[in-house]
Design an enzyme around this catalytic site. Sequence first.
Site, short mmCIF file in Angstrom:
data_model
loop_
_atom_site.label_atom_id
_atom_site.label_comp_id
_atom_site.label_asym_id
_atom_site.label_seq_id
_atom_site.Cartn_x
_atom_site.Cartn_y
_atom_site.Cartn_z
N ILE A 154 6.16 8.42 -3.29
CA ILE A 154 6.42 7.20 -4.03
C ILE A 154 7.80 6.68 -3.63
O ILE A 154 8.81 7.37 -3.79
CB ILE A 154 6.36 7.44 -5.56
CG1 ILE A 154 5.02 8.06 -5.96
CG2 ILE A 154 6.66 6.15 -6.32
CD1 ILE A 154 3.80 7.24 -5.59
N GLU A 155 7.82 5.47 -3.10
CA GLU A 155 9.06 4.80 -2.70
C GLU A 155 9.33 3.72 -3.73
O GLU A 155 8.48 2.86 -3.97
CB GLU A 155 8.89 4.19 -1.31
CG GLU A 155 10.08 3.45 -0.80
CD GLU A 155 9.85 2.86 0.61
OE1 GLU A 155 10.76 2.19 1.10
OE2 GLU A 155 8.76 3.06 1.16
N ILE A 156 10.49 3.77 -4.38
CA ILE A 156 10.88 2.75 -5.33
C ILE A 156 12.04 2.00 -4.70
O ILE A 156 13.09 2.60 -4.41
CB ILE A 156 11.28 3.36 -6.68
CG1 ILE A 156 10.16 4.26 -7.21
CG2 ILE A 156 11.61 2.25 -7.68
CD1 ILE A 156 10.57 5.13 -8.36
#
Length: 133
Positions: A125-127
């Site tokens: 997950i890239e935020i």
Amino acid sequence: MRFAVDRLDHITLNCRDVEVTASWYQRVLGMDREEFGRQQRTCLKFGGQKLNLRPDSADAKDWFTAREPLAGAADLCFVAAVGPAEIVDHLKACGVKIVEGPVGRLGALGEMTSVYCRDPDGNLIEISTYLEE
């Protein structure tokens, strides 16, 4: 006749435990949970998009899906409207391990800053944020 797509509407995310995954995305990324359809499937809404949560089990045999529907095989990038320090602080407050970042990346709209973690199924997950600090 040629055409070009306009936007992404939804993604179906395979997960080992729908309850655990839905709770994580609600708590960590602030998504809204909703049940839909005749089979009462679960989705998570944010902005104008949604994630459909598909159980990685025999219970999902009626889903029309990928050939290899595996939990933990996705890399997803979400954009937040806060700076990288706030993303880091929030993830730490939620007890989520940061696996990389903040680091500079190039997104669909240009330069952004990204923080990486993993969801309960191991998806990356890239935020990201386009805001500067």
